[in-house]
Scaffold this active site. Structure first.
Site, PDB file in Angstrom:
ATOM      1  N   ASP A   5       0.965  -1.251  -0.064  1.00  0.00           N
ATOM      2  CA  ASP A   5      -0.201  -0.575  -0.023  1.00  0.00           C
ATOM      3  C   ASP A   5       0.747   1.286   0.356  1.00  0.00           C
ATOM      4  OD1 ASP A   5       1.142  -0.308   2.574  1.00  0.00           O
ATOM      5  OD2 ASP A   5      -0.417   0.195   3.790  1.00  0.00           O
ATOM      6  N   ARG A  63       5.070   4.123   6.191  1.00  0.00           N
ATOM      7  CA  ARG A  63       4.661   4.150   8.055  1.00  0.00           C
ATOM      8  C   ARG A  63       4.609   2.574   8.009  1.00  0.00           C
ATOM      9  NH1 ARG A  63      -0.509   5.616   5.549  1.00  0.00           N
ATOM     10  NH2 ARG A  63      -2.091   4.486   5.371  1.00  0.00           N
ATOM     11  N   ASP A  64       4.629   2.319   9.454  1.00  0.00           N
ATOM     12  CA  ASP A  64       4.763   0.845   9.758  1.00  0.00           C
ATOM     13  C   ASP A  64       3.213   0.135   9.496  1.00  0.00           C
ATOM     14  OD1 ASP A  64       2.369   2.318  10.781  1.00  0.00           O
ATOM     15  OD2 ASP A  64       2.522   2.199  13.084  1.00  0.00           O
ATOM     16  N   GLU A  65       3.447   0.066   7.733  1.00  0.00           N
ATOM     17  CA  GLU A  65       3.019  -0.961   6.892  1.00  0.00           C
ATOM     18  C   GLU A  65       3.194  -1.640   6.498  1.00  0.00           C
ATOM     19  OE1 GLU A  65      -2.371  -0.235   6.811  1.00  0.00           O
ATOM     20  OE2 GLU A  65      -1.191   1.968   7.313  1.00  0.00           O
ATOM     21  N   ASP A  87      -5.336  -2.319  -2.733  1.00  0.00           N
ATOM     22  CA  ASP A  87      -5.145  -1.832  -2.990  1.00  0.00           C
ATOM     23  C   ASP A  87      -4.150  -2.701  -4.119  1.00  0.00           C
ATOM     24  OD1 ASP A  87      -5.098  -1.337  -0.295  1.00  0.00           O
ATOM     25  OD2 ASP A  87      -3.965   0.711  -0.602  1.00  0.00           O
ATOM     26  N   TRP A 129     -11.338  -6.730  -1.043  1.00  0.00           N
ATOM     27  CA  TRP A 129     -10.435  -6.493  -1.219  1.00  0.00           C
ATOM     28  C   TRP A 129      -9.908  -8.324  -1.247  1.00  0.00           C
ATOM     29  CZ3 TRP A 129     -12.488  -1.941   0.365  1.00  0.00           C
ATOM     30  CH2 TRP A 129     -11.287  -0.857   0.579  1.00  0.00           C
ATOM     31  N   GLU A 176      -2.203   9.115  -1.030  1.00  0.00           N
ATOM     32  CA  GLU A 176      -3.419   8.316  -0.238  1.00  0.00           C
ATOM     33  C   GLU A 176      -4.208   9.324  -0.246  1.00  0.00           C
ATOM     34  OE1 GLU A 176      -2.761   7.162   4.007  1.00  0.00           O
ATOM     35  OE2 GLU A 176      -3.894   5.867   3.427  1.00  0.00           O
ATOM     36  N   HIS A 201       1.276   6.160  -2.496  1.00  0.00           N
ATOM     37  CA  HIS A 201       0.312   5.623  -2.447  1.00  0.00           C
ATOM     38  C   HIS A 201      -0.360   5.670  -3.562  1.00  0.00           C
ATOM     39  CE1 HIS A 201      -1.195   3.845   1.714  1.00  0.00           C
ATOM     40  NE2 HIS A 201      -2.458   3.808   1.262  1.00  0.00           N
TER      41      HIS A 201
HETATM   42  C1  BGC Z   1      -4.218   0.972   3.915  1.00  0.00           C
HETATM   43  C2  BGC Z   1      -4.880   1.125   2.930  1.00  0.00           C
HETATM   44  C3  BGC Z   1      -5.571  -0.663   2.701  1.00  0.00           C
HETATM   45  C4  BGC Z   1      -6.355   0.249   4.246  1.00  0.00           C
HETATM   46  C5  BGC Z   1      -7.634  -0.606   4.517  1.00  0.00           C
HETATM   47  C6  BGC Z   1      -4.847   1.096   5.137  1.00  0.00           C
HETATM   48  O1  BGC Z   1      -4.400   1.654   5.975  1.00  0.00           O
HETATM   49  O2  BGC Z   1      -2.996   1.969   3.176  1.00  0.00           O
HETATM   50  O3  BGC Z   1      -4.227   1.721   1.840  1.00  0.00           O
HETATM   51  O4  BGC Z   1      -6.984  -0.747   1.530  1.00  0.00           O
HETATM   52  O5  BGC Z   1      -6.340   0.462   5.315  1.00  0.00           O
HETATM   53  O6  BGC Z   1      -8.947   0.058   4.097  1.00  0.00           O
END
Ligand code: BGC
Length: 723
Positions: free
Chosen positions: A335, A339-341, A348, A400, A610, A631
């Site tokens: 995504d 960040r912490d992701e 996505d 998703w 984003e 994003h």
């Molecule tokens: C992500 C999105 C993802 C979403 C789910 C977010 O934190 O960055 O792009 O699809 O969470 O809603």
């Protein structure tokens, strides 16, 4: 694979955060004909032979559904051998032993595993005999100079540390999940040099690379032992021009480096960052911006698509979309990279997949990731929201999880390879079989779980006030969204199954029932822009022109503004132009104010944001907590530019035959798309000449060209048309 004969090894009492380095010294007394190294680990590793890096794969072994699939790399190291050799493997946490982001509320159960390596070096000597060196108790291990490492953390390094080796210990860890390398390697792709070096109002020393990117900093400097270099990363500066890192959330994203004496070069070895700016928090006396460069990382992919227009802002948008793919195709489709992701969000992934497959050849990239998706799919059919999955994670839900059907179907359209469908048909069927088991209404998906039209702009202030998460959704009905995506997934299963020669009559009947139930329940209440767009895009309305007319009206009535979120936006322009509203589609694309694609460009964006207003007109931020500047989801508009504005459509899968139907707009003087398909290069360009439009079209296959109401069929070749 020879590696299966080797043992997993670890450090006996690894108590600290320091990254271990495993070592094996060996002699080669006789001439060697070939030497092959197989290696992997439960983290990310760097192997060195005689002090030189083995291979170019950064962050090997990549990220997969580890407990089921862990890739083993194979390197030809023949030319690296000498008479007496040292093989080293340094193993950092990487993704396998990553710390999950705190917001997930879950711990990674593998977080507390020891760092482990497994390797086999196979030598074939000139005299025909063979020798194998396997990881075992004959290896040694020491703490390395890397004292802390993590994907979100960054890296701490102390070059003054003395290494002290002890025997490695064998550990009992499965080998059944070891598989040969499948994906393209992540490699260093390009270098970006500093554009500016300045002091912020707060007095911070900041270096600007002029481009938001994914990779790491690299430096070369002269220093004294124990001098320190500490660097922080950021995507944007705040309104006052100060360094801003709040949008990284808990990701520390820093490098802390303790120098040794003399000249030295370094770049982080086990992590990556998403950044445009670096702040020099501490530096040796002689350090200048010239010591630094940025190295761009992404998976190996061949570029296949180019867009260019006469409008510099549009061109910047095209560049931003390209850079967001580069920044987020780092072994898995993420995504965001900062960040912490940095997770493989399935939603996505499916949203951007068509654009991605036009810009680059992503076949191998997705073959690997789809295999992980299959491995991550739950027995009962649900597909996780992120792939590779995180433990205790939820199903992705509507839109998703539908990545399981949408992505392989798109790849089949772009490349014409049936294997994408045959590999995935089982997983697709399992997914659509799961839905009736959890739906509260027969033949629809109601009571569903979905993130909805995430980030849509049409929710009233007080809608979904319960949680912050829900307040980020738009106003579109979740049941409608899930049912629309359900219908689409069933439709894909019918088409894919048909191509594969399967009996799809049961699915045909199911599809008819879903469509009838959908039109009956939702047909009269397609309220939001996204609800209309989904009904149109998935052919779920009996009155498409009326719905499209109403959609166009709705957009014009609010000042020619889109209100769609993650789900409606990718299809919005397609549906407008399909029903005669290309002009409105163009107006949305060219809009320079919020919300619009050129707004972020006007604010200096170099990647896709984003949020439309990640930075607001007054320079403040949309929020601190969820505000990525890299994003790609909204970058999916590029597939409208290729497919509609320049009009390049596959008339047969893989572009074996082409339909070219451009939709020019006089607000842009010229536009050109080039697409390298598996059948050759397609080029579709148009230019306003003053008294008309001139089209230049190259096609490598038979094409149907639709211009100004006339359709011509042409053989492969280059053509000029005027209008
Ligand atoms: C992500 C999105 C993802 C979403 C789910 C977010 O934190 O960055 O792009 O699809 O969470 O809603």
């Amino acid at each position: 694979m020879m590696i299966r004969k080797a043992s997993w090894i670890k450090m006996k009492n690894a108590a600290s955060t320091v990254v271990p380095v495993f070592r094996r010294r060996f002699a080669c007394e006789k001439p060697v004909r070939s030497a092959t190294l197989e290696v992997t680990c439960d983290g990310v590793y760097e192997a060195q032979l005689n002090g030189k890096r083995v291979g170019e794969f950064i962050l090997a072994p990549g990220w997969t559904e580890y407990r089921k699939r862990l890739q083993v790399q194979r390197y030809d190291v023949t030319d690296m051998l000498t008479g007496s050799n040292t093989l080293e493997i340094t193993v950092a946490n990487g993704w396998f032993r990553r710390t999950n982001a705190p917001w997930t509320g879950t711990r990674n159960p593998d977080e507390f595993l020891p760092a482990m390596a497994i390797a086999a070096l196979h030598l074939i000597l000139e005299d025909g005999t063979e020798e194998t060196i396997l990881t075992d108790e004959n290896w040694e291990v020491s703490e390395s100079t890397v004292t802390l490492s993590g994907i979100f953390i960054g890296e701490d390094v102390d070059m003054t540390r003395q290494l002290s080796y002890e025997p490695a210990a064998i550990c009992d860890f499965p080998k059944s999940m070891l598989i040969p390398q499948e994906g393209p390697e992540v490699r260093e792709q390009e270098t970006v040099w500093p554009r500016a070096s300045f002091r912020t109002p707060k007095g911070e020393w900041v270096i600007d690379f002029g481009q938001n990117l994914t990779g790491y900093m690299a430096f070369d400097l002269e220093a004294h032992a124990r001098e320190r270099l500490s660097i922080s990363t950021a995507e944007v500066l705040d309104r006052e021009g100060n360094f801003y890192t709040a949008n990284y959330r808990s990701a520390r994203s820093q490098l802390h480096y303790v120098c040794r004496e003399g000249r030295q070069a370094y770049k982080p070895r086990f992590t990556f960052f998403g950044f445009r700016y670096l702040r020099i928090d501490e530096a040796p006396a002689g350090f200048t911006a010239e010591c630094l460069r940025a190295v761009v990382l992404h998976s190996e992919m061949k570029r296949t698509g180019w867009l260019e227009s006469s409008d510099p802002m549009l061109n910047q948008l095209f560049s931003n979309i390209l850079w967001s793919q580069k920044g987020n195709y780092l072994d898995i489709p993420t995504d965001c990279p900062q960040r912490d992701e940095r997770y493989g969000w399935t939603g996505d992934g499916q949203i951007f997949c068509r654009t991605a497959s036009y810009q680059y050849d992503v076949r191998q990239f997705f073959r690997k990731w789809l295999a992980d998706l299959r491995a991550a799919q739950h027995e009962n059919g649900w597909v996780p929201e992120v792939v590779p999955s995180l433990t205790a994670y939820k199903p992705g839900g509507g839109a998703w999880s539908d990545a399981v059907t949408i992505i392989p179907w798109q790849l089949y359209q772009t490349y014409g390879e049936l294997s994408f469908l045959s590999d995935m048909i089982g997983a697709m069927e399992k997914w659509i079989a799961y839905i009736p088991a959890v739906s509260t209404t027969k033949d629809l998906w109601t009571g569903c779980w979905t993130y909805g039209d995430w980030l849509a702009l049409d929710a009233p202030e007080d809608y979904h006030p319960a949680t912050i998460e829900l307040s980020k959704r738009g106003y579109s009905d979740d049941d409608l969204i899930c049912s629309a995506f359900y219908a689409n997934s069933v439709d894909i299963v019918i088409r894919a199954g048909g191509l594969l020669g399967r009996d799809v009559s049961g699915y045909r009947a199911l599809y008819r029932r879903i469509r009838d139930a959908f039109t009956e329940r939702f047909g009269g209440r397609l309220n939001t822009q996204t609800e209309k767009v989904l009904a149109l895009h998935f052919n779920l309305t009996d009155h498409p022109q009326e719905v499209a007319d109403a959609l166009n009206e709705q957009i014009l009535a609010c000042g020619t503004q889109l209100q769609t979120g993650l789900l409606g936006t990718p299809y919005l322009l397609h549906e407008l132009s399909r029903y005669g509203y290309a002009e409105t589609a163009w107006s949305l694309l060219l809009r320079r104010e919020y919300p619009g694609w050129l707004y972020s460009v006007s604010k200096g964006a170099t990647t896709v944001w984003e949020h439309w207003d990640g930075i607001k007109p007054d320079g403040t931020f949309w929020s601190d907590d969820m505000n990525s500047y890299n994003h790609y989801a909204y970058g999916s508009v590029a597939d409208w530019v290729f497919g509609v504005a320049c009009g390049i459509q596959p008339a047969e899968p893989g572009f074996a035959r082409v339909r070219i139907a451009p939709h020019p707009d006089a607000r842009v003087n010229s536009l050109c798309a080039v697409l390298d398909t598996v059948h050759g290069r397609i080029r579709s360009c148009w230019r306003y000449t003053g008294d008309g439009i001139r089209y230049e079209i190259d096609t490598p296959v038979r094409a149907e060209i639709a211009l100004g109401g006339t359709v011509r069929t042409v053989e492969k070749g280059s053509y000029l048309f005027g209008e």
